[in-house]
Design an enzyme around this catalytic site. Sequence first.
Site, mmCIF file in Angstrom:
data_model
loop_
_atom_site.group_PDB
_atom_site.id
_atom_site.type_symbol
_atom_site.label_atom_id
_atom_site.label_comp_id
_atom_site.label_asym_id
_atom_site.label_seq_id
_atom_site.Cartn_x
_atom_site.Cartn_y
_atom_site.Cartn_z
ATOM 1 N N LYS A 65 3.513 57.685 2.970
ATOM 2 C CA LYS A 65 4.814 57.507 2.296
ATOM 3 C C LYS A 65 5.844 57.009 3.307
ATOM 4 C CE LYS A 65 6.174 60.794 -0.588
ATOM 5 N NZ LYS A 65 6.618 60.618 -1.969
ATOM 6 N N HIS A 109 17.033 62.920 -15.617
ATOM 7 C CA HIS A 109 15.889 63.713 -16.072
ATOM 8 C C HIS A 109 16.122 64.145 -17.526
ATOM 9 C CE1 HIS A 109 12.408 66.297 -15.582
ATOM 10 N NE2 HIS A 109 13.085 67.239 -16.214
HETATM 11 C C1 GRF Z 1 13.641 58.599 -18.690
HETATM 12 O O1 GRF Z 1 13.483 59.401 -19.826
HETATM 13 C C2 GRF Z 1 14.171 59.400 -17.531
HETATM 14 O O2 GRF Z 1 14.911 60.499 -17.922
HETATM 15 C C3 GRF Z 1 12.925 59.848 -16.837
HETATM 16 O O3 GRF Z 1 12.012 58.795 -16.983
HETATM 17 C C4 GRF Z 1 12.305 58.080 -18.173
HETATM 18 C C5 GRF Z 1 12.365 56.626 -17.807
HETATM 19 O O4 GRF Z 1 12.445 55.819 -18.946
HETATM 20 N N1 GRF Z 1 13.201 60.167 -15.459
HETATM 21 P P1 GRF Z 1 12.685 54.250 -18.809
HETATM 22 O O5 GRF Z 1 11.560 53.695 -17.939
HETATM 23 O O6 GRF Z 1 14.030 54.036 -18.196
HETATM 24 O O7 GRF Z 1 12.602 53.730 -20.205
#
Ligand code: GRF
Length: 194
Positions: A65, A109
């Site tokens: 990483k 999130h």
């Molecule tokens: C979202 O629901 C975010 O909360 C989570 O991952 C998802 C990403 O969705 N961390 P997208 O790729 O932006 O459609």
Amino acid sequence: MRKIAIFASGTGSNFQAIKEAVDKGIINAELSVLVSDRPKSLSIEKAERFDVPCFAFYPKKYSSKEEYELVILNELKRMEVDLIVLAGYMRLIGPTLLKEYNRRIINIHPSLLPSFKGKDAVGQAMEAGVDITGVTVHYVDSGMDTGEIISQQELDISNLKTRDEIETEIHKIEHKLYPSTINKVLEGLEWEER
Ligand code: GRF
């Protein structure tokens, strides 16, 4: 003008919402680059369509990483990026980026943290049978969804029946809450530097 980088692994609906907010002047910053650990993801397709520079990489091609984060860090520094915005980036951020971008990395999130950290937060909320869930934007630290909370918005799911319905409503919230929170964080950077 401030510069932001978005990190995404998936479909990139938040990437698109942020890009549109930048274009409309709702977010007062320049979108410098999309970084993705999945070169074939929809997020990369979208970035190419919108003419946003991309940095896509295969993590397996690096020995650690630290090694790929150093490459990313060099790119971000070259572009003078101020803020890293994680939008569905499915990897923990390591010390290399955390140290250089202390309190300058944020994540969104799909739950009201500290509830339902980690993968499939919507599934976890359904399983738990809660009436209220929501969305959280937080600073990123070395843990999984553990950093200081910046903003949250609730969603009543008591009348929503399917996962699809819940996810649609979660995304609607995310696409507004993330742009407004990005502005708030950028304004905070101004104050810190005065
Ligand atoms: C979202 O629901 C975010 O909360 C989570 O991952 C998802 C990403 O969705 N961390 P997208 O790729 O932006 O459609």
